[in-house]
Enzyme design. Structure first.
Site, PDB file in Angstrom:
ATOM      1  N   LYS A 195      -2.625   3.681  -8.484  1.00 11.30           N
ATOM      2  CA  LYS A 195      -3.573   3.199  -9.491  1.00 11.30           C
ATOM      3  C   LYS A 195      -4.853   4.019  -9.558  1.00 11.30           C
ATOM      4  O   LYS A 195      -5.490   4.112 -10.603  1.00 11.30           O
ATOM      5  CB  LYS A 195      -3.929   1.738  -9.191  1.00 11.30           C
ATOM      6  CG  LYS A 195      -2.764   0.787  -9.371  1.00 11.30           C
ATOM      7  CD  LYS A 195      -3.078  -0.619  -8.868  1.00 11.30           C
ATOM      8  CE  LYS A 195      -2.666  -0.824  -7.439  1.00 11.30           C
ATOM      9  NZ  LYS A 195      -1.252  -1.065  -7.210  1.00 11.30           N
ATOM     10  N   VAL A 240       7.136   2.183  -1.338  1.00 12.44           N
ATOM     11  CA  VAL A 240       7.620   2.637  -2.642  1.00 12.44           C
ATOM     12  C   VAL A 240       8.457   3.910  -2.508  1.00 12.44           C
ATOM     13  O   VAL A 240       9.571   4.003  -3.058  1.00 12.44           O
ATOM     14  CB  VAL A 240       6.437   2.865  -3.620  1.00 12.44           C
ATOM     15  CG1 VAL A 240       6.941   3.414  -4.951  1.00 12.44           C
ATOM     16  CG2 VAL A 240       5.665   1.576  -3.826  1.00 12.44           C
ATOM     17  N   LYS A 243      -6.003  -2.849 -12.531  1.00 11.28           N
ATOM     18  CA  LYS A 243      -4.874  -2.870 -13.477  1.00 11.28           C
ATOM     19  C   LYS A 243      -5.372  -3.103 -14.908  1.00 11.28           C
ATOM     20  O   LYS A 243      -4.855  -2.503 -15.860  1.00 11.28           O
ATOM     21  CB  LYS A 243      -3.869  -3.936 -13.058  1.00 11.28           C
ATOM     22  CG  LYS A 243      -3.124  -3.544 -11.779  1.00 11.28           C
ATOM     23  CD  LYS A 243      -2.350  -4.704 -11.183  1.00 11.28           C
ATOM     24  CE  LYS A 243      -1.619  -4.266  -9.909  1.00 11.28           C
ATOM     25  NZ  LYS A 243      -1.105  -5.421  -9.160  1.00 11.28           N
TER      26      LYS A 243
HETATM   27  N1  LIG Z   1       4.228  -1.594  -2.516  1.00 10.50           N
HETATM   28  C1  LIG Z   1       4.276  -2.017  -3.762  1.00 10.50           C
HETATM   29  O1  LIG Z   1       4.956  -2.980  -4.048  1.00 10.50           O
HETATM   30  C2  LIG Z   1       3.508  -1.305  -4.840  1.00 10.50           C
HETATM   31  C3  LIG Z   1       3.580  -1.787  -6.160  1.00 10.50           C
HETATM   32  C4  LIG Z   1       2.915  -1.095  -7.178  1.00 10.50           C
HETATM   33  C5  LIG Z   1       2.165   0.024  -6.862  1.00 10.50           C
HETATM   34  N2  LIG Z   1       2.067   0.427  -5.562  1.00 10.50           N
HETATM   35  C6  LIG Z   1       1.296   1.638  -5.264  1.00 10.50           C
HETATM   36  O2  LIG Z   1       2.180   2.636  -4.821  1.00 10.50           O
HETATM   37  C7  LIG Z   1       1.560   3.451  -3.849  1.00 10.50           C
HETATM   38  C8  LIG Z   1       2.382   3.454  -2.581  1.00 10.50           C
HETATM   39  O3  LIG Z   1       2.454   2.120  -2.096  1.00 10.50           O
HETATM   40  P1  LIG Z   1       3.267   1.780  -0.779  1.00 10.50           P
HETATM   41  O4  LIG Z   1       3.336   0.297  -0.723  1.00 10.50           O
HETATM   42  O5  LIG Z   1       4.486   2.558  -0.739  1.00 10.50           O
HETATM   43  O6  LIG Z   1       2.245   2.292   0.349  1.00 10.50           O
HETATM   44  P2  LIG Z   1       2.562   2.504   1.889  1.00 10.50           P
HETATM   45  O7  LIG Z   1       3.749   1.705   2.278  1.00 10.50           O
HETATM   46  O8  LIG Z   1       1.284   2.320   2.592  1.00 10.50           O
HETATM   47  O9  LIG Z   1       2.995   4.035   1.969  1.00 10.50           O
HETATM   48  C9  LIG Z   1       2.117   5.082   1.712  1.00 10.50           C
HETATM   49  C10 LIG Z   1       2.781   6.378   2.086  1.00 10.50           C
HETATM   50  O10 LIG Z   1       1.907   7.433   1.725  1.00 10.50           O
HETATM   51  C11 LIG Z   1       1.762   8.312   2.854  1.00 10.50           C
HETATM   52  N3  LIG Z   1       0.472   8.960   2.808  1.00 10.50           N
HETATM   53  C12 LIG Z   1      -0.748   8.485   3.143  1.00 10.50           C
HETATM   54  N4  LIG Z   1      -1.683   9.416   2.950  1.00 10.50           N
HETATM   55  C13 LIG Z   1      -1.043  10.508   2.489  1.00 10.50           C
HETATM   56  C14 LIG Z   1      -1.441  11.821   2.131  1.00 10.50           C
HETATM   57  N5  LIG Z   1      -2.716  12.184   2.204  1.00 10.50           N
HETATM   58  N6  LIG Z   1      -0.509  12.692   1.731  1.00 10.50           N
HETATM   59  C15 LIG Z   1       0.790  12.339   1.680  1.00 10.50           C
HETATM   60  N7  LIG Z   1       1.240  11.130   1.996  1.00 10.50           N
HETATM   61  C16 LIG Z   1       0.331  10.231   2.404  1.00 10.50           C
HETATM   62  C17 LIG Z   1       1.927   7.418   4.046  1.00 10.50           C
HETATM   63  O11 LIG Z   1       2.274   8.233   5.140  1.00 10.50           O
HETATM   64  P3  LIG Z   1       2.687   7.653   6.578  1.00 10.50           P
HETATM   65  O12 LIG Z   1       4.084   7.119   6.385  1.00 10.50           O
HETATM   66  O13 LIG Z   1       2.656   8.872   7.423  1.00 10.50           O
HETATM   67  O14 LIG Z   1       1.688   6.632   6.919  1.00 10.50           O
HETATM   68  C18 LIG Z   1       3.066   6.522   3.566  1.00 10.50           C
HETATM   69  O15 LIG Z   1       4.289   7.144   3.751  1.00 10.50           O
HETATM   70  C19 LIG Z   1       0.154   2.889  -3.659  1.00 10.50           C
HETATM   71  O16 LIG Z   1      -0.733   3.644  -4.436  1.00 10.50           O
HETATM   72  C20 LIG Z   1       0.272   1.496  -4.173  1.00 10.50           C
HETATM   73  O17 LIG Z   1      -0.948   1.016  -4.689  1.00 10.50           O
HETATM   74  C21 LIG Z   1       2.736  -0.211  -4.558  1.00 10.50           C
END
Ligand SMILES: NC(=O)c1ccc[n+]([C@@H]2O[C@H](COP(=O)([O-])OP(=O)(O)OC[C@H]3O[C@@H](n4cnc5c(N)ncnc54)[C@H](OP(=O)(O)O)[C@@H]3O)[C@@H](O)[C@H]2O)c1
EC number: 1.1.1.3
Lengths: 328, 162
Positions: free
Chosen positions: A111, A11, A211
């Site tokens: 969430k 994201v 959700k």
């Molecule tokens: N992906 C989707 O389609 C989607 C849709 C709706 C909602 N969401 C929500 O959006 C959020 C992000 O999703 P995502 O898919 O982007 O997740 P992701 O690809 O796993 O990325 C998470 C990011 O957060 C970083 N992170 C982890 N722990 C952290 C901390 N303590 N402090 C700062 N940064 C930290 C990670 O760092 P590293 O890069 O160093 O590992 C990574 O860059 C989640 O809460 C998810 O539920 C996602």
């Protein structure tokens, strides 16, 4: 408008790409992932940060952490897009509290904090005169929360139900189409990156349940928690069950449902006529809202994805900019 | 149930009041030409839901109103609901599962299709329940839910009510 982004995964990077690709008039002054961070009041070089990340490196330097970005960077809006934690909401909850306490708006796709602590965060935002927006937490790109809060403002919602989890929808679509077993369809979803190595959160209906809790607590004036959701996942479904449904021109979908008046929140596999608008294919999401004035409305769209989820975050950012942030 | 009457002027209107007086619920009013050879008269069918034990009272009120009821069709099982069950259906005594609904007297299992893929793996069944009223259907579904919980079966209910 100046923003700080916490989390530079799917994201976070989608947001960065959209900012680079379009003239949105958004400057990123703070950025952090799990291991590093950058603070730059003049604006971070997003292309460089993306390139570093894509090469497997951290986005910034090791001496800056997310807490520094929250507390010290110069931003109007904090964008919290770190991983969801439904047990205690951390670390996102702390990030959000910190930003609101600094009179900064918050936009999140996370969430955990919204499902667990919305009343507290809403009051904290109000006390500090700032917005807290969370469109991306439910059904990715679909502007469901905006539609319910703004477009349908005068309506009473008697029932809300739909497909809230793209991973399950993909698995069920494949089981129905090609008579795959649950295990086969799950393996395929994993290969395509639709399912995590540990799919529990999706296939047991936890994601859909969270959700529902968000919609119930933030829009439907309910006070609920994940434990209040009657929840059945899809792990026990058989190809034969899908065939028996098919014989009656039906199929099976994992449906999340809220009936506010009865206090019902439930996630369970349900028999649905194939011609029903909620029967969407693949990873799509679809939600029907039953209202008194507007009648029934069905929203269909992408519930996840990098740029798709970024769309919802950017919608919230521009909403805030147009109503609140002076200068940029 | 179905009430049939001659479509003479005023009969339909006269029939409506008593139906609501006994707590009945009109589901449909159907005009039907009997046979092409027959006279010009039309038949009117009223399909309605009636609380248990109110039929006698209704007929009495209709007679008072001068409504000429030609025929009463007791289509008892008006509501239908199809569900799917998954689990060890035979080992957990499928006929007992069906009996628990049938013994209510107001709802019954009218169709069952069972697929058993292999001895030890769970089987799947499609079960159709019919009932006289919506409340009885709800009760039957509740019974099925609790049986399913006892027997560790998964019940897939329809999205829409019966
Ligand atoms: N992906 C989707 O389609 C989607 C849709 C709706 C909602 N969401 C929500 O959006 C959020 C992000 O999703 P995502 O898919 O982007 O997740 P992701 O690809 O796993 O990325 C998470 C990011 O957060 C970083 N992170 C982890 N722990 C952290 C901390 N303590 N402090 C700062 N940064 C930290 C990670 O760092 P590293 O890069 O160093 O590992 C990574 O860059 C989640 O809460 C998810 O539920 C996602």
């Amino acid at each position: 408008m100046r923003i700080a982004i916490l989390g530079f995964g799917s994201v976070g990077r989608g947001i960065a790409r959209a900012i680079l690709a379009k003239n949105l008039d958004i400057t990123v002054t703070g950025l952090a992932d799990s291991r590093s961070g950058i603070i730059d009041p003049a604006g971070i070089d997003l292309a460089a940060a993306l390139a570093k990340k894509e090469n497997g490196g951290p986005c910034g330097g090791p001496d800056v952490g997310p807490a520094d970005v929250v507390a010290k960077a110069d931003y109007d809006v904090l964008v919290e897009v770190t991983p969801t934690n439904v047990d205690d909401g951390e670390p996102a909850l702390g990030h959000i509290r910190g930003a609101l306490g600094r009179h900064k708006h918050v936009v999140t796709s996370n969430k955990g904090p919204i499902a667990l602590a919305y009343p507290e965060l809403r009051d904290l935002a109000a006390a500090n005169g700032v917005f807290l927006k969370y469109e991306a937490t439910v059904c990715g790109a679909i502007p469901l929360i905006h539609a319910m809060q703004e477009g349908l403002a005068g309506n009473t919602i008697s029932r809300l139900y739909g497909v809230f989890n793209g991973t399950c929808n993909y698995i069920l679509t494949r089981m129905a189409e090609d008579s795959l077993t649950y295990e086969q369809a799950l393996a395929e979803a994993r290969e395509l990156g639709y399912a995590e190595a540990d799919p529990t959160y999706d296939v047991e209906g936890i994601d859909a349940g969270v959700k529902l809790v968000i919609l119930a607590n933030t829009i439907l004036d309910m006070r609920t928690a994940l434990d209040d959701v009657e929840r059945t996942g899809i792990t026990l479904l058989t190809p034969e069950a899908l065939r028996l449904a098919e014989d009656q021109d039906c199929t099976i979908r994992l449906i999340g449902e809220i009936v506010p008046e009865a206090g019902v929140l439930r996630v369970s596999p349900r028999l649905v006529a194939k011609a029903h608008p909620l029967v969407v294919e693949g990873t799509l999401n679809a939600v029907t809202v039953e209202t008194d004035l507007a009648g029934d409305l069905t929203f269909i769209g992408k519930g996840a994805g990098s740029v798709e989820t970024a769309s919802a975050v950017i919608g919230d950012l521009l909403y805030i900019r147009d109503r609140h942030v002076q200068g940029s | 149930m179905k009430l049939e009457m001659r479509d003479q002027p005023g009969q339909l209107v006269a029939a409506l009041q008593p139906i609501s007086a006994v707590g009945g619920n009109i589901i449909a009013v159907i005009h039907q030409r009997e046979t092409p050879a027959a006279t010009e008269t039309l038949d009117v069918q009223i399909v309605l839901e009636l609380p248990e034990g109110r039929l006698e009272k209704l007929l009495e009120l209709l007679r008072e109103q001068g409504v000429n009821v030609v025929r009463i069709g007791e289509e008892r099982l008006l509501y239908e609901c199809t569900m799917i069950m998954i689990g060890h259906l035979m080992h957990t005594d499928l006929s007992d599962t069906v009996d628990r609904i049938d013994t209510t007297g107001s709802a019954e299992v009218t169709e069952l299709s069972l697929v058993m893929p292999a001895i030890s793996s769970p089987s799947s069944a499609r079960i159709t329940i019919r009932s006289t009223t919506r409340d009885e259907m709800k009760r039957a579904i509740r019974i099925l839910r609790s049986v399913a919980e006892q027997k560790h079966l998964l019940i897939i209910e329809p999205l829409e009510d019966a």
